[in-house]
Design an enzyme around this catalytic site. Sequence first.
Site, short mmCIF file in Angstrom:
data_model
loop_
_atom_site.label_atom_id
_atom_site.label_comp_id
_atom_site.label_asym_id
_atom_site.label_seq_id
_atom_site.Cartn_x
_atom_site.Cartn_y
_atom_site.Cartn_z
N HIS A 163 18.11 32.01 38.59
CA HIS A 163 18.08 33.46 38.70
C HIS A 163 17.59 34.04 37.37
O HIS A 163 17.47 33.34 36.37
CB HIS A 163 19.47 34.01 39.05
CG HIS A 163 20.55 33.69 38.07
ND1 HIS A 163 21.57 32.79 38.33
CD2 HIS A 163 20.77 34.13 36.80
CE1 HIS A 163 22.35 32.71 37.26
NE2 HIS A 163 21.89 33.51 36.33
P1 TYD Z 1 26.28 32.25 38.86
O1 TYD Z 1 25.89 33.12 37.72
O2 TYD Z 1 25.46 32.36 40.11
O3 TYD Z 1 26.32 30.72 38.40
P2 TYD Z 1 25.17 29.74 37.92
O4 TYD Z 1 24.10 30.54 37.29
O5 TYD Z 1 25.86 28.86 36.95
O6 TYD Z 1 24.67 28.94 39.03
O7 TYD Z 1 27.81 32.49 39.17
C1 TYD Z 1 28.53 31.68 40.07
C2 TYD Z 1 29.60 32.54 40.71
O8 TYD Z 1 30.49 33.02 39.71
C3 TYD Z 1 29.04 33.75 41.45
O9 TYD Z 1 29.78 33.92 42.64
C4 TYD Z 1 29.32 34.89 40.52
C5 TYD Z 1 30.55 34.43 39.75
N1 TYD Z 1 30.58 34.95 38.37
C6 TYD Z 1 31.52 35.89 38.01
O10 TYD Z 1 32.36 36.33 38.83
N2 TYD Z 1 31.53 36.35 36.72
C7 TYD Z 1 30.65 35.92 35.79
O11 TYD Z 1 30.70 36.36 34.62
C8 TYD Z 1 29.66 34.95 36.19
C9 TYD Z 1 28.64 34.45 35.20
C10 TYD Z 1 29.66 34.50 37.48
#
Ligand code: TYD
Length: 130
Positions: A47
Site C-alpha cells: 500500500h
Molecule cells: P496494515 O497497515 O494493512 O499492515 P501491513 O502493512 O503490515 O500489511 O495493517 C494491518 C491491520 O492493522 C489493518 O486491519 C489495520 C490495522 N492497523 C491499525 O489498527 N492501526 C495501525 O496503526 C496500523 C498500522 C494498522
Amino acid sequence: MSTMQLKVIGEERGSLVALEALKNVPFDIKRVYYLYGVQPDLPRGFHAHRETKQLAICVSGTCRMLLDDGKAQTEVILNSPNKGCVIESMVWHEMHDMSADCILLVLADTHYSENDYIRCRDHFNNLCRR
Ligand code: TYD
C-alpha cells in the site's frame, strides 16, 4: 525515499539508539507500531499512504523493503537496529523476507486512518501519472 544511519550510543553495557521527533526523526511522531512474528513467505505492506510519513527500523532481525514512488523503485535491506528507512507519503511499499526474529518498529506522523491508505496498485499508479 531514503535510508538513514541512526547514532548509536555504545558502551560496555550495550547499545542505545534514541529517536527524537524533528531531530533524527524527520517529522512529529503521532504513532508507533511494530510488526513481529511474520512468516518470511507472507509479505506485508502493499500500500501507499496519501499523507502519512513513516520511519521503519528493524530493531531485531532483517527484512527487505521495496519502495516505489511512481517514478523509481528502490530496495532497502533493513538489517541493523541503527538503520532507518524513511517512507514518504505516496510511496508504495512492501516488506518481504521478514526473518523469524524480525521486529519492525515503525514511527508515523499521523494517527491510524484507513482513509489514508491506497491499497490498490492500479489506483496508486493512476494517481502518480497525474
Ligand atoms: P496494515 O497497515 O494493512 O499492515 P501491513 O502493512 O503490515 O500489511 O495493517 C494491518 C491491520 O492493522 C489493518 O486491519 C489495520 C490495522 N492497523 C491499525 O489498527 N492501526 C495501525 O496503526 C496500523 C498500522 C494498522
